[in-house]
Scaffold this active site. Structure first.
Site, PDB file in Angstrom:
ATOM      1  N   CYS A  72       0.867  -1.176   0.000  1.00  0.00           N
ATOM      2  CA  CYS A  72       0.000   0.000   0.000  1.00  0.00           C
ATOM      3  C   CYS A  72       0.904   1.226   0.000  1.00  0.00           C
ATOM      4  CB  CYS A  72      -0.915   0.020   1.221  1.00  0.00           C
ATOM      5  SG  CYS A  72      -2.027   1.462   1.244  1.00  0.00           S
ATOM      6  N   GLU A 112      -3.772   1.169  -6.104  1.00  0.00           N
ATOM      7  CA  GLU A 112      -2.757   0.187  -6.465  1.00  0.00           C
ATOM      8  C   GLU A 112      -2.592   0.213  -7.981  1.00  0.00           C
ATOM      9  OE1 GLU A 112       0.148  -1.296  -6.055  1.00  0.00           O
ATOM     10  OE2 GLU A 112      -0.692  -1.826  -4.104  1.00  0.00           O
TER      11      GLU A 112
END
Length: 223
Positions: free
Chosen positions: A2, A106
Site C-alpha cells: 500500500c 494500487e
C-alpha cells in the site's frame, strides 16, 4: 503493498466513526486525495481515557534507527513477519494504531511500460481502518518523530488481478481488539485477514495519481 490512499471524509465524522475521545491537529486536517509516504497521516491509538486521534509520519522509524530515512523503506510491514522482524516486533506487541482511510490506490501493468492505477474502496463508500504500527524516534538534537507503517497481507480476489498484496483492512468489530494492549498475539494474527471482496469495489483512475504533486477531487473519478 500500500503506497497511496485517500482520506476525504469530514473531520467530525471521523471522530464519531472511531469513537475518538481526544483529538489533536484539527487545524491541519484537509481532504487528501493522494496521501503519500513521508506525509503526516491521520491515525487513532488507544489512550489512557479512550481513543486518541492525531498525526503520525507515514514510514516507520524504529527506535534504534541511526537515520530517519529508513522510514521510506518501512511504509509497509508484511503480516507474515511482524512478530519476528526487529523493525516491527516491539511495535506489534505494544504500539498498534488504526490508519484512517476511505480508499487506497494500487497499480498494475496491463501493457508494457505502462502503469495503470486503480482505486479500491468499500461499496458503501464508508470509512475504514487499516492496521498499523507506530514508533517514536529521537533525533540527535532530541526532536521526537512519531511514525507509522501499514500492515499488508495477501491479496483478496478483487485485488489479485492488480497486485498480490493489499493493506489489512480491519473489520469494525475487530478495531477495538486491535487497539487494546491486552489482546494476545494469536488473536491479533487471527483478525488480520484479507478483507471480504464482496464488500469492495475497484475502478481505474487517472495516471496523475502516480505523482503526489497532484491532489484534487478529479483523481478519484472513474475513467
Amino acid at each position: 503493498m500500500c503506497g497511496r490512499f485517500t482520506i476525504i471524509a469530514p473531520y467530525e465524522y471521523i471522530i464519531d466513526r472511531f469513537h475518538v475521545k481526544h483529538a489533536t491537529g484539527k487545524e491541519l486536517y484537509r481532504a487528501n486525495y493522494n496521501v503519500a509516504p513521508g506525509q503526516n497521516i491521520l491515525t487513532v491509538i488507544r489512550g489512557n481515557n479512550g481513543n486518541r486521534m492525531g498525526y503520525l509520519r507515514w514510514g516507520l522509524i524504529p527506535s534504534w534507527a541511526k537515520d530517519e530515512k529508513i522510514g521510506y523503506k518501512l511504509i509497509n510491514a508484511r503480516v507474515e513477519s511482524i512478530r519476528e522482524k526487529p523493525s516491527f516486533r516491539d511495535a506489534f506487541h505494544k504500539r498498534r494504531c488504526l490508519i484512517v482511510a476511505d480508499s487506497f490506490y494500487e497499480w498494475t501493468h496491463r501493457q508494457p511500460k505502462e502503469k495503470k492505477p486503480y482505486r479500491f474502496m468499500m461499496k458503501t463508500g464508508e470509512l475504514f481502518a487499516m492496521a498499523g504500527l507506530w514508533e517514536s524516534w529521537r533525533t540527535s538534537n532530541q526532536r521526537v518523530i512519531h511514525s507509522c507503517t501499514i500492515i499488508t497481507t495477501e491479496a483478496n480476489t478483487i485485488m489479485q488481478p492488480i497486485h498480490d498484496r493489499m493493506p489489512i483492512i480491519l473489520r469494525k468489530e475487530n478495531e477495538a481488539q486491535w487497539l487494546d494492549p491486552t489482546t494476545d498475539s494469536q488473536t491479533l494474527m487471527n483478525i488480520m485477514q484479507p478483507y471480504n471482496s464482496n464488500q469492495m469495489q475497484a475502478y481505474e483512475v487517472s495516471q496523475d495519481v502516480n505523482s503526489p504533486r497532484h491532489n484534487a477531487p478529479y483523481l478519484i473519478e472513474k475513467l
